[in-house]
Structure formats: structure tokens, C-alpha cells
Design a protein around this motif. Structure first.
Motif, PDB file in Angstrom:
ATOM      1  N   UNK A 264     -48.798  36.897  23.596  1.00  0.00           N
ATOM      2  CA  UNK A 264     -49.041  36.079  22.408  1.00  0.00           C
ATOM      3  C   UNK A 264     -47.912  35.095  22.135  1.00  0.00           C
ATOM      4  N   UNK A 265     -46.674  35.504  22.424  1.00  0.00           N
ATOM      5  CA  UNK A 265     -45.543  34.635  22.151  1.00  0.00           C
ATOM      6  C   UNK A 265     -45.256  34.431  20.680  1.00  0.00           C
ATOM      7  N   UNK A 266     -45.766  35.305  19.831  1.00  0.00           N
ATOM      8  CA  UNK A 266     -45.549  35.195  18.393  1.00  0.00           C
ATOM      9  C   UNK A 266     -44.548  36.262  17.954  1.00  0.00           C
ATOM     10  N   UNK A 267     -43.292  35.904  17.954  1.00  0.00           N
ATOM     11  CA  UNK A 267     -42.243  36.878  17.661  1.00  0.00           C
ATOM     12  C   UNK A 267     -41.548  36.632  16.325  1.00  0.00           C
ATOM     13  N   UNK A 268     -41.273  35.382  16.019  1.00  0.00           N
ATOM     14  CA  UNK A 268     -40.521  35.014  14.818  1.00  0.00           C
ATOM     15  C   UNK A 268     -41.262  33.917  14.081  1.00  0.00           C
ATOM     16  N   UNK A 269     -41.415  34.079  12.776  1.00  0.00           N
ATOM     17  CA  UNK A 269     -42.073  33.060  11.963  1.00  0.00           C
ATOM     18  C   UNK A 269     -41.112  32.561  10.894  1.00  0.00           C
ATOM     19  N   UNK A 270     -40.952  31.234  10.820  1.00  0.00           N
ATOM     20  CA  UNK A 270     -40.115  30.589   9.803  1.00  0.00           C
ATOM     21  C   UNK A 270     -41.033  29.727   8.942  1.00  0.00           C
ATOM     22  N   UNK A 271     -41.083  30.010   7.642  1.00  0.00           N
ATOM     23  CA  UNK A 271     -42.022  29.350   6.744  1.00  0.00           C
ATOM     24  C   UNK A 271     -41.263  28.578   5.670  1.00  0.00           C
ATOM     25  N   UNK A 272     -41.492  27.267   5.602  1.00  0.00           N
ATOM     26  CA  UNK A 272     -40.948  26.425   4.539  1.00  0.00           C
ATOM     27  C   UNK A 272     -42.060  26.151   3.521  1.00  0.00           C
ATOM     28  N   UNK A 273     -41.712  26.200   2.243  1.00  0.00           N
ATOM     29  CA  UNK A 273     -42.641  25.917   1.159  1.00  0.00           C
ATOM     30  C   UNK A 273     -42.225  24.607   0.488  1.00  0.00           C
ATOM     31  N   UNK A 274     -43.160  23.654   0.368  1.00  0.00           N
ATOM     32  CA  UNK A 274     -42.818  22.371  -0.235  1.00  0.00           C
ATOM     33  C   UNK A 274     -44.005  21.844  -1.028  1.00  0.00           C
ATOM     34  N   UNK A 275     -43.759  20.812  -1.848  1.00  0.00           N
ATOM     35  CA  UNK A 275     -44.778  20.307  -2.767  1.00  0.00           C
ATOM     36  C   UNK A 275     -45.430  19.004  -2.313  1.00  0.00           C
ATOM     37  N   UNK A 276     -44.647  18.083  -1.777  1.00  0.00           N
ATOM     38  CA  UNK A 276     -45.148  16.752  -1.460  1.00  0.00           C
ATOM     39  C   UNK A 276     -45.075  16.481   0.037  1.00  0.00           C
ATOM     40  N   UNK A 277     -46.095  15.816   0.575  1.00  0.00           N
ATOM     41  CA  UNK A 277     -46.100  15.475   1.996  1.00  0.00           C
ATOM     42  C   UNK A 277     -44.896  14.623   2.376  1.00  0.00           C
ATOM     43  N   UNK A 278     -44.364  13.879   1.413  1.00  0.00           N
ATOM     44  CA  UNK A 278     -43.200  13.040   1.683  1.00  0.00           C
ATOM     45  C   UNK A 278     -42.027  13.855   2.208  1.00  0.00           C
ATOM     46  N   UNK A 279     -41.976  15.133   1.860  1.00  0.00           N
ATOM     47  CA  UNK A 279     -40.887  16.009   2.328  1.00  0.00           C
ATOM     48  C   UNK A 279     -40.864  16.055   3.858  1.00  0.00           C
ATOM     49  N   UNK A 280     -42.046  15.997   4.485  1.00  0.00           N
ATOM     50  CA  UNK A 280     -42.122  16.059   5.942  1.00  0.00           C
ATOM     51  C   UNK A 280     -41.475  14.846   6.594  1.00  0.00           C
ATOM     52  N   UNK A 281     -41.470  13.719   5.885  1.00  0.00           N
ATOM     53  CA  UNK A 281     -40.929  12.502   6.456  1.00  0.00           C
ATOM     54  C   UNK A 281     -39.454  12.273   6.184  1.00  0.00           C
ATOM     55  N   UNK A 282     -38.831  13.203   5.487  1.00  0.00           N
ATOM     56  CA  UNK A 282     -37.415  13.059   5.158  1.00  0.00           C
ATOM     57  C   UNK A 282     -36.545  13.752   6.201  1.00  0.00           C
TER      58      UNK A 282
END
Length: 259
Positions: free
Chosen positions: A186-204
Motif C-alpha cells: 500500500x505504501x501508506x505509512x505516514x499521514x501529514x494533514x494540514x487544515x486551512x480555510x482559504x484556497x489562497x493558502x495553497x498558493x502561498x
């Protein structure tokens, strides 16, 4: 649907405090599963899921949240998330199990194209950061494939990077999880989850390199990045959007990882 997963959907997602992990003998887990609706039964699926969650998962220990996956091979499928809880919670009978299961079988299952990727994740409270009283909105989920024999090395590196995030990006909640039943397939060993409000955060530009060097010394990020590549086999990333219309409970997270 598997009976153990029925039970797990009665548990709210991300409702915990630091004391739960530091004072209890048991660590906490989070469960997840992916659902795909039949292309010609989207309306029926949505109505069935909405009504089911409103009836059985709308408050307290019966709460559940649904997220829509926005990219990748699972795009436009639905992610159900539940927990955290200790494993021993599964030993407690659910008095509404029969009615819950019948409603699911009659009003949701007929409109499912598939159910897959049922995964149990161990929540690492000491590496995660949840400020007090934030709301679910959008999640960036990165799942890493860790090379065999490198778990301890991974943990030591997580200590470094989460220290940076807590000190230099404390406004952004994040969670760290490891797969309880990982496999080389599966290759699913570690999960890192970021929580954010605005799509603009992805572009910063989050300026992780600069922040890392500020905390650990000049040139430390380049060394970290090289060592991280040596212990990993790559990763996948997904964007999840909280789906209010299908969720049983709202977006509010009322507890935190702070003391």
C-alpha cells in the motif's frame, strides 16, 4: 459494509484533548474509509447519506464528518473520518447497531459504486498542533511511503519538522498519523494533514526552508531534505473539502492539543 466500520462511524472526528493521550495507557486511533457513488445514483446516494447521518450521527459520540476528495485517483469520491479513540472502545456494544445497519443497507449501500481503503491511523498528539476552537474547512493530506526499517529515523525527523511548524507556523493546524496496519504494497505509512480555510493558502510560499534554518541552523533544511528522501519512497497528496450537506456534525473542533 464491515460491522467494525459501522461501529466506528459512531465516533466524532478530532474531538480530544492532550490529556487523553498523556494520561491514558492507550494511545488514540483515527479511522478512514473512501466511498464512491454510482454515477447515475448521485441524488439517491446524497439523500441516503444525508438522512442517515442526520438520524444516527448528528451529535456527541455518534457524530461523523464527510469530506469530498478534490484531486487524484479518488477525485470526487467521499472520505468518511471518525475518531480518535482507543482500540478498547471497539469492545463497547452499540445499542443502536441493528437499526443503524438496516438504514445503511437499505438507504446508502444500493447507491454505492465502491467502498475501499478502510485504514486505521495512530494519532501522534506530541507531533500535532490543533489551536483552540478552529473549524474544519479544507485539508491537504500527504501520505508518505516510508522505506523498510526506517521508522525510528522517521520519528526523529518528525520531531525536527514539527518543532519548526509549531514555532514558526502556529496559525496553521496540522495532525500527524501513522498507519496501524501498513504494508509494503500500500505504501501508506505516514499521514501529514494540514487544515486551512482559504484556497489562497495553497498558493502561498510557506517558507519552510527559511523557517527550518532559523530553528535548527543554517543549511539544516538541505541536510534534512536529503536524509528524508533517503528514508522515503515517495508520497501522494490529496485535497479534501468538508462536506456540510453529508456530514452528521458541524465543522467546529472544540478541543486542542494545547496544555
Amino acid at each position: 459494509m464491515k460491522s467494525i466500520f459501522y461501529w466506528m462511524m459512531l465516533i466524532p472526528f478530532l474531538v480530544f484533548s492532550q490529556d487523553q493521550q498523556t494520561n491514558n495507557e492507550e494511545y488514540l486511533i483515527v479511522g478512514s474509509a473512501i466511498y464512491s457513488a454510482k454515477s447515475d445514483k448521485m441524488k439517491e446516494f446524497s439523500e441516503g447519506m444525508k438522512n442517515h447521518n442526520e438520524q444516527y450521527h448528528a451529535e456527541g459520540a455518534m457524530g461523523v464528518r464527510i469530506f469530498t476528495i478534490m484531486n487524484g485517483e479518488n477525485a470526487y469520491d467521499y472520505m468518511a473520518v471518525m475518531g480518535p479513540m482507543p482500540w478498547s472502545a471497539l469492545d463497547t456494544p452499540n445499542p443502536n447497531q441493528e437499526a443503524h445497519d438496516q438504514d445503511w443497507e437499505n438507504n446508502v449501500v444500493p447507491y454505492l459504486a465502491s467502498e475501499e481503503e478502510v485504514t486505521f491511523w495512530r494519532f501522534h498528539n506530541n507531533f500535532s498542533h490543533f489551536p483552540t476552537d478552529f473549524e474544519m474547512s479544507k485539508l491537504r493530506v500527504t501520505v508518505w511511503d516510508i522505506a523498510r526499517g526506517n521508522y525510528d529515523e522517521m520519528i526523529s525527523k518528525l520531531e525536527k519538522v514539527t518543532k519548526v511548524l509549531k514555532e514558526k507556523s502556529s496559525e496553521t493546524p496540522f495532525g500527524i498519523y501513522t498507519n496501524e496496519f501498513s504494508s509494503t504494497k500500500s505504501g501508506q505509512d505516514l499521514s501529514v494533514v494540514y487544515f486551512f480555510d482559504d484556497f489562497a493558502w495553497l498558493g502561498k510560499d510557506q517558507k519552510l526552508k527559511e523557517k527550518f534554518d532559523e530553528v535548527h541552523g543554517s543549511g539544516s533544511f538541505d541536510t534534512f531534505a536529503q536524509e528524508w528522501m533517503e528514508i522515503t519512497n515517495g508520497a501522494t497528496q490529496e485535497l479534501w473539502i468538508y462536506n456540510q450537506s453529508l456530514s452528521g456534525i458541524g465543522p467546529q473542533v472544540t478541543t486542542s492539543t494545547e496544555d
